[in-house]
Motif scaffolding. Sequence first.
Motif, PDB file in Angstrom:
ATOM      1  N   LEU A 146       1.403  -1.095  -0.251  1.00 24.00           N
ATOM      2  CA  LEU A 146      -0.278  -0.220   0.210  1.00 24.00           C
ATOM      3  C   LEU A 146       0.575   0.978  -0.016  1.00 24.00           C
ATOM      4  N   VAL A 147       1.792   1.302   0.897  1.00 21.40           N
ATOM      5  CA  VAL A 147       2.739   2.696   0.989  1.00 21.40           C
ATOM      6  C   VAL A 147       3.975   2.937  -0.079  1.00 21.40           C
ATOM      7  N   GLY A 148       4.023   1.463  -0.716  1.00 22.22           N
ATOM      8  CA  GLY A 148       4.968   1.607  -1.723  1.00 22.22           C
ATOM      9  C   GLY A 148       4.537   2.563  -3.120  1.00 22.22           C
ATOM     10  N   THR A 149       3.208   1.451  -2.960  1.00 23.69           N
ATOM     11  CA  THR A 149       2.498   1.891  -4.583  1.00 23.69           C
ATOM     12  C   THR A 149       2.156   3.325  -4.430  1.00 23.69           C
ATOM     13  N   HIS A 150       1.673   3.795  -3.330  1.00 22.38           N
ATOM     14  CA  HIS A 150       1.662   5.305  -3.185  1.00 22.38           C
ATOM     15  C   HIS A 150       3.313   6.026  -3.629  1.00 22.38           C
ATOM     16  N   GLY A 151       3.932   5.946  -2.952  1.00 19.40           N
ATOM     17  CA  GLY A 151       5.735   5.950  -3.038  1.00 19.40           C
ATOM     18  C   GLY A 151       5.774   6.075  -4.686  1.00 19.40           C
ATOM     19  N   LEU A 152       5.662   5.110  -5.454  1.00 20.09           N
ATOM     20  CA  LEU A 152       6.043   4.849  -6.573  1.00 20.09           C
ATOM     21  C   LEU A 152       5.057   6.285  -7.057  1.00 20.09           C
ATOM     22  N   HIS A 153       3.782   6.192  -7.245  1.00 19.25           N
ATOM     23  CA  HIS A 153       2.535   7.213  -7.904  1.00 19.25           C
ATOM     24  C   HIS A 153       3.650   8.273  -7.354  1.00 19.25           C
ATOM     25  N   VAL A 154       3.953   9.096  -6.273  1.00 20.47           N
ATOM     26  CA  VAL A 154       5.060   9.937  -6.113  1.00 20.47           C
ATOM     27  C   VAL A 154       5.980  10.345  -7.219  1.00 20.47           C
ATOM     28  N   SER A 155       6.702   8.927  -6.919  1.00 20.11           N
ATOM     29  CA  SER A 155       8.230   9.601  -7.720  1.00 20.11           C
ATOM     30  C   SER A 155       7.925   9.630  -9.278  1.00 20.11           C
TER      31      SER A 155
END
Length: 208
Positions: A146-155
């Motif tokens: 969950l948190v990593g998917t959000h981080g990938l979107h931010v990147s």
Amino acid sequence: MAKINVPGHDYTDGAHAEHHGHPDQEEMRTFAFWIYLMTDVILFATLFATYVVLQNNTNGGPTAKELFQMNGIYASTFILLTSSFTSGLALLAMQKGRRLALIGWLGITVLLGTAFITLEVNEFFHMVHEGAAIGTSAFLSSFYTLVGTHGLHVSFGLVWMVVLIFQLAKHGITPVTKRKVNIVSLFWHFLDIVWIFVFTIVYLMGVK
């Protein structure tokens, strides 16, 4: 352009008719982005639901309360919400036709977003160092996903903004770059909203 005059009517040749017969290309691209955004809503809703179901399945490993360092999370949240504000200032600058201000605010947004990602990566490294890797438990698997998917979107949003800054520097404020700035700003605000849910459901509820 050839014009045909008939009493009570005013016709032009095929170009004018085509303009009224087909949607504007920029509008179609904006509409396509809205469709993409809806799929992202479904994606994150699924990830949140999975996390809620698995959050107590720690397999005897560390729990959220033992792992989460809230001071860093508070800082990350403040940084990301501030970047949403600077993204809004970029939109205001664009509406006033101020290209340099637009580029400047987008640049500040990129810096804030980079700081957010840096804190998130540091959090992940710290957790792995503490023995809380993605395969340790179902709870951690759902957390990292969950948190990593959000981080990938931010990147992805950061790369998008950097590319857009170069386009604005080269071409200025045009209908195409306006559409891109509007879309990336909408995308960024969407990620902020998702993070508010992450902050509340994952972190605040995890440590209470």
